[in-house]
Design a protein around this motif. Structure first.
Motif, PDB file in Angstrom:
ATOM      1  N   ASP A  47       0.683  -1.410  -0.151  1.00 39.80           N
ATOM      2  CA  ASP A  47      -0.021   0.132   0.053  1.00 39.80           C
ATOM      3  C   ASP A  47       0.726   1.215   0.080  1.00 39.80           C
ATOM      4  O   ASP A  47      -0.056   1.877  -0.787  1.00 39.80           O
ATOM      5  CB  ASP A  47      -0.525  -0.024   0.557  1.00 39.80           C
ATOM      6  N   SER A  48       2.316   1.532   0.542  1.00 43.11           N
ATOM      7  CA  SER A  48       2.793   2.517   0.649  1.00 43.11           C
ATOM      8  C   SER A  48       3.958   2.720  -0.249  1.00 43.11           C
ATOM      9  O   SER A  48       4.318   3.908  -0.111  1.00 43.11           O
ATOM     10  CB  SER A  48       3.450   1.916   2.113  1.00 43.11           C
ATOM     11  N   ALA A  49       4.382   1.599  -0.771  1.00 43.56           N
ATOM     12  CA  ALA A  49       4.677   1.719  -1.842  1.00 43.56           C
ATOM     13  C   ALA A  49       4.661   2.528  -2.938  1.00 43.56           C
ATOM     14  O   ALA A  49       3.722   2.165  -3.725  1.00 43.56           O
ATOM     15  CB  ALA A  49       5.653   0.180  -2.396  1.00 43.56           C
ATOM     16  N   PRO A  50       5.352   3.262  -3.865  1.00 41.65           N
ATOM     17  CA  PRO A  50       4.886   4.207  -5.179  1.00 41.65           C
ATOM     18  C   PRO A  50       4.965   3.324  -6.066  1.00 41.65           C
ATOM     19  O   PRO A  50       6.023   2.442  -5.914  1.00 41.65           O
ATOM     20  CB  PRO A  50       6.179   5.349  -4.640  1.00 41.65           C
ATOM     21  N   GLU A  51       4.632   3.797  -7.165  1.00 38.92           N
ATOM     22  CA  GLU A  51       4.694   2.443  -8.633  1.00 38.92           C
ATOM     23  C   GLU A  51       5.861   3.447  -8.538  1.00 38.92           C
ATOM     24  O   GLU A  51       6.489   4.331  -9.326  1.00 38.92           O
ATOM     25  CB  GLU A  51       3.372   3.219  -9.070  1.00 38.92           C
ATOM     26  N   ALA A  52       6.274   2.412  -9.610  1.00 37.75           N
ATOM     27  CA  ALA A  52       7.617   2.216 -10.863  1.00 37.75           C
ATOM     28  C   ALA A  52       7.530   3.472 -11.363  1.00 37.75           C
ATOM     29  O   ALA A  52       6.165   3.781 -12.175  1.00 37.75           O
ATOM     30  CB  ALA A  52       8.142   0.835 -10.957  1.00 37.75           C
ATOM     31  N   GLY A  53       8.501   4.516 -11.565  1.00 40.24           N
ATOM     32  CA  GLY A  53       8.293   5.462 -12.856  1.00 40.24           C
ATOM     33  C   GLY A  53       7.499   6.435 -12.407  1.00 40.24           C
ATOM     34  O   GLY A  53       7.537   7.813 -12.693  1.00 40.24           O
ATOM     35  N   SER A  54       7.162   6.276 -10.840  1.00 44.71           N
ATOM     36  CA  SER A  54       5.835   7.598 -10.381  1.00 44.71           C
ATOM     37  C   SER A  54       7.047   8.984 -10.050  1.00 44.71           C
ATOM     38  O   SER A  54       6.306   9.468  -9.122  1.00 44.71           O
ATOM     39  CB  SER A  54       4.598   6.851  -9.653  1.00 44.71           C
ATOM     40  N   ASP A  55       8.281   8.200  -9.672  1.00 45.51           N
ATOM     41  CA  ASP A  55       9.026   9.187  -8.261  1.00 45.51           C
ATOM     42  C   ASP A  55      10.713   9.167  -8.882  1.00 45.51           C
ATOM     43  O   ASP A  55      11.514   8.121  -9.343  1.00 45.51           O
ATOM     44  CB  ASP A  55       8.773   8.399  -7.023  1.00 45.51           C
ATOM     45  N   PRO A  56      10.682  10.149  -9.869  1.00 48.69           N
ATOM     46  CA  PRO A  56      12.136  10.496 -11.601  1.00 48.69           C
ATOM     47  C   PRO A  56      13.076  10.939 -10.036  1.00 48.69           C
ATOM     48  O   PRO A  56      13.728  10.847 -10.400  1.00 48.69           O
ATOM     49  CB  PRO A  56      11.431  11.001 -12.175  1.00 48.69           C
ATOM     50  N   ALA A  57      12.756  11.798  -8.928  1.00 52.41           N
ATOM     51  CA  ALA A  57      13.982  12.264  -8.476  1.00 52.41           C
ATOM     52  C   ALA A  57      14.082  11.146  -7.175  1.00 52.41           C
ATOM     53  O   ALA A  57      15.276  11.421  -6.538  1.00 52.41           O
ATOM     54  CB  ALA A  57      12.687  13.551  -7.169  1.00 52.41           C
ATOM     55  N   GLU A  58      14.271  10.073  -7.617  1.00 51.80           N
ATOM     56  CA  GLU A  58      14.718   8.685  -7.015  1.00 51.80           C
ATOM     57  C   GLU A  58      16.293   8.733  -7.349  1.00 51.80           C
ATOM     58  O   GLU A  58      17.102   9.140  -8.102  1.00 51.80           O
ATOM     59  CB  GLU A  58      14.422   7.441  -6.797  1.00 51.80           C
ATOM     60  N   GLU A  59      17.004   8.761  -6.335  1.00 53.00           N
ATOM     61  CA  GLU A  59      18.372   9.140  -5.910  1.00 53.00           C
ATOM     62  C   GLU A  59      19.472   8.366  -5.996  1.00 53.00           C
ATOM     63  O   GLU A  59      18.849   7.041  -5.417  1.00 53.00           O
ATOM     64  CB  GLU A  59      19.226   9.895  -4.937  1.00 53.00           C
ATOM     65  N   VAL A  60      20.224   8.403  -6.990  1.00 52.90           N
ATOM     66  CA  VAL A  60      20.940   6.745  -7.658  1.00 52.90           C
ATOM     67  C   VAL A  60      22.001   6.900  -6.563  1.00 52.90           C
ATOM     68  O   VAL A  60      22.635   7.574  -7.234  1.00 52.90           O
ATOM     69  CB  VAL A  60      21.170   6.431  -8.924  1.00 52.90           C
ATOM     70  N   PHE A  61      22.892   5.909  -6.366  1.00 55.97           N
ATOM     71  CA  PHE A  61      24.072   6.378  -5.146  1.00 55.97           C
ATOM     72  C   PHE A  61      25.173   5.978  -6.508  1.00 55.97           C
ATOM     73  O   PHE A  61      25.224   5.301  -7.321  1.00 55.97           O
ATOM     74  CB  PHE A  61      24.128   4.690  -4.389  1.00 55.97           C
ATOM     75  N   GLN A  62      26.015   7.262  -6.645  1.00 56.78           N
ATOM     76  CA  GLN A  62      27.105   7.405  -7.050  1.00 56.78           C
ATOM     77  C   GLN A  62      28.553   7.213  -7.071  1.00 56.78           C
ATOM     78  O   GLN A  62      28.401   8.252  -5.801  1.00 56.78           O
ATOM     79  CB  GLN A  62      27.147   8.176  -8.707  1.00 56.78           C
TER      80      GLN A  62
END
Length: 166
Positions: A47-62
């Motif tokens: 229920d609390s998980a956002p849908e894939a692709g709905s949060d483009p601001a997700e930060e990827v570890f670099q």
């Protein structure tokens, strides 16, 4: 005598059955509680998980990248009327490879400015606790200032690899 042995055997079998039955009930109860907990947690996670692709601001570890200065910065600093020597080996840390490329391009200017920052330091102050972190912060501010003037991205940190005072 035979009657006494038979009487002793019957209660032990019933106690053994009772112990086995209690162990099975406890194991079943623990298993059901774990299964129920996982089932409830799975429902809450969905229920609390956002849908894939709905949060483009997700930060990827670099991971950080580094540029190591091979030659040390050596300069003199004043200490109570005497000249003292300071030798520092540096490395630059950045998340953006373009910042490290710009650092390598402008290295002569950066070395000159870094030596000026180091020469402007007080020898006694450099021996104090926390002074090396402050020196690294001053060097980072100076390097990022030069890179900003040149239109390059900023560095993440200046690392002191080796620090010798004489």
């Amino acid at each position: 005598m035979a009657d006494n042995n038979g009487a002793d055997q019957a209660p032990k079998k019933s106690k053994l059955k009772l112990i086995i039955l209690l162990v099975l009930v406890v194991v079943l109860a623990v298993g059901l509680s774990i299964a129920g907990t996982l089932w409830f947690l799975k429902d809450q996670g969905d229920d609390s998980a956002p849908e894939a692709g709905s949060d483009p601001a997700e930060e990827v570890f670099q991971p950080s990248q580094y540029f190591v200065l091979d030659k040390a910065l050596v300069t003199t600093v004043q200490s109570q009327g005497r000249q003292r020597y300071v030798q520092v080996y540096l490395a630059f840390e950045a998340d953006d490879p373009a910042a490290l490329a710009a650092t390598e391009l402008h290295l002569p200017l950066l070395r000159s400015q870094l030596i000026n920052v180091l020469a402007g330091s007080d020898f006694m102050a450099l021996q104090a606790a926390g002074s090396r972190e402050q020196l690294a912060a001053e060097m980072l501010a100076m390097v990022n200032g030069v890179l900003a003037q040149e239109g390059a991205p900023a560095l993440k940190g200046v690392l002191l690899r080796n620090f010798v005072m004489q």
